[in-house]
Design an enzyme around this catalytic site. Structure first.
Site, PDB file in Angstrom:
ATOM      1  N   ASP A   1       0.806  -1.230   0.000  1.00 30.64           N
ATOM      2  CA  ASP A   1       0.000   0.000   0.000  1.00 30.64           C
ATOM      3  C   ASP A   1       0.837   1.276   0.000  1.00 30.64           C
ATOM      4  O   ASP A   1       2.004   1.279   0.360  1.00 30.64           O
ATOM      5  CB  ASP A   1      -0.951   0.009   1.213  1.00 30.64           C
ATOM      6  CG  ASP A   1      -0.235  -0.182   2.545  1.00 30.64           C
ATOM      7  OD1 ASP A   1       0.767  -0.922   2.599  1.00 30.64           O
ATOM      8  OD2 ASP A   1      -0.672   0.411   3.550  1.00 30.64           O
TER       9      ASP A   1
ATOM     10  N   GLU B   1      -0.482  -2.002   5.161  1.00 29.59           N
ATOM     11  CA  GLU B   1       0.424  -1.901   6.313  1.00 29.59           C
ATOM     12  C   GLU B   1       0.198  -0.603   7.062  1.00 29.59           C
ATOM     13  O   GLU B   1       0.395  -0.528   8.271  1.00 29.59           O
ATOM     14  CB  GLU B   1       1.887  -2.006   5.850  1.00 29.59           C
ATOM     15  CG  GLU B   1       2.899  -2.148   6.991  1.00 29.59           C
ATOM     16  CD  GLU B   1       3.160  -0.871   7.759  1.00 29.59           C
ATOM     17  OE1 GLU B   1       3.310  -0.932   8.985  1.00 29.59           O
ATOM     18  OE2 GLU B   1       3.201   0.209   7.141  1.00 29.59           O
TER      19      GLU B   1
END
Ligand SMILES: [Zn+2]
Ligand SMILES: [Zn+2]
Length: 394
Positions: free
Chosen positions: A81, A139
């Protein structure tokens, strides 16, 4: 032998790894929205003939089996991400999604793990053991993609004996890596606090309950959680970065709103500290006539690098890169959701150097000017492939 072969393939695929990293960098997606990124990873796994399973929506877990006999299993993890930041770098691979940027290097982690998969697929007749390739979402955002993938069974069937992950670090020169055995990163909890009093004219404090003065006492008292109650041998931080008392020179407001962070490296103390902070705030504020709403949103746990595994892996890194290129890391009070793996399996999280001062590549992660020295990608893919094969006992 194995080392030279891996080095050679790492060199030969370098341009592809850079191209993949640049593609991901220019197409960043926010946490829990990594749809195109996940499709990109799936396409590459398909190209390598690897089977995979989807988890936590956009996450993928693939199995790569060496052909020599072995029942050893380890896992390698990359996160996918990006962050809500507008990129300020003027580079050909600048983010095309305005307001979203790979400012934490997760494009590097993902393209590297794809590179590792390429190397190990090419060499699969030459090693034994199974490698789980974990591409996880989210994350950067609670509750963290790692916690969701663990809940969905990423560490079962087969169960890895070790989980290894890496993260870019712009403080370390490209070509070098850093390790720390034992406690490495902190748990983080978010604090949202409202102190209520009774507002009124600033000239008549006796008719009001002043939440500003109460808050001042509470903030000072709460620091005793760190200075008097916490074990001085174990790191602990309490910071309030937002305090809003929206009165005026002559107006006492009704309430004060605060936001803060609590970080430590001990799960028992973390639980105890939550109770103590609430109790202290409630007792103090009530004694002064106010009321307090003390809301703690639990974040990631602390990250521990299992010492035996970490020292092993560090030794393999010294073989691969030379002793002079493997550094010691200090404790870092930031958080990382890799910590969830480290709480349930022997884990090792190391740092990949990405700095190049002569090219001005020095910005911290989570800033609009973060970038990497791309030669670090050759180090990254070769090293991780080597660590995996060695840790599997080859
Ligand atoms: Zn980050
Ligand atoms: Zn990160």
């Amino acid at each position: 032998m194995m080392k030279e072969k891996i080095q050679q393939i790492a060199k030969s695929i370098f341009n592809d790894v850079v191209a993949n990293r640049r593609h991901l960098h220019s197409h960043p997606e926010l946490s829990f929205s990594e749809v195109q990124t996940s499709a990109f990873v799936a396409k590459h796994l398909d190209g390598l003939g690897l089977t995979y399973e989807r988890m936590a929506d956009n996450g993928l877990v693939a199995l790569l089996k060496g052909e020599k006999p072995s029942d050893q299993v380890i896992a390698l993890r990359a996160d996918m991400d990006a962050l809500p930041i507008t990129e300020a770098n003027d580079v050909p691979y600048k983010s095309k999604n305005v307001g979203v940027m790979h400012a934490c290097g997760h494009d590097v982690h993902t393209s590297s793990l794809l590179g590792v998969a390429t190397i190990l697929t090419e060499l699969k007749s030459e090693f034994g053991g199974t490698i789980k390739l974990i591409f996880q979402p989210a994350e950067e955002k609670l509750p963290g993609g790692a916690s969701l993938m663990i809940k969905e069974g990423v560490l079962e069937n087969p169960k890895p004996s070790a989980v290894i992950g890496q993260h870019v670090m712009p403080l370390i020169d490209a070509g070098k890596v850093g390790f720390r055995a034992g406690k490495y990163m902190a748990s983080t909890d978010e604090l949202y606090v409202t102190v209520k009093g009774k507002g009124g004219h600033g000239a008549q404090p006796q008719q009001n309950i002043d939440p500003v003065i109460i808050t001042a006492q509470m903030l000072t008292a709460l620091q005793q959680i760190v200075s008097r109650f916490s074990d001085p041998k174990s790191p602990c931080v309490l910071s309030f970065g937002k305090v809003i008392a929206n009165g005026a020179t002559n107006v006492i407001p009704n309430e004060v709103y605060l936001e803060g962070t609590f970080r430590t490296m001990d799960e028992d103390w973390r639980k105890e500290a939550h109770i103590k902070m609430k109790k202290m705030a409630e007792g103090l504020v009530e004694s002064m006539g106010g009321t307090v709403y003390f809301n703690i949103v639990k974040g990631y746990p602390y990250l521990i690098n299992e010492p035996v595994l970490t020292n092993n892996v560090r030794g393999f890194a010294e073989d691969y890169l030379g002793k002079e290129n493997v550094l010691d890391l200090d404790i870092w009070m930031a958080a990382e959701d890799f910590a969830y793996y480290s709480q349930v399996a022997d884990s090792c999280f190391y740092r990949l150097g990405t700095r190049n001062e002569s090219r001005g590549i020095t910005s911290s992660v989570h800033t609009p000017t973060f970038d990497i020295e791309e030669t670090a990608l050759e180090t990254s893919v070769g090293l991780m492939a080597y660590l995996a094969v060695k840790q599997l006992g080859n």
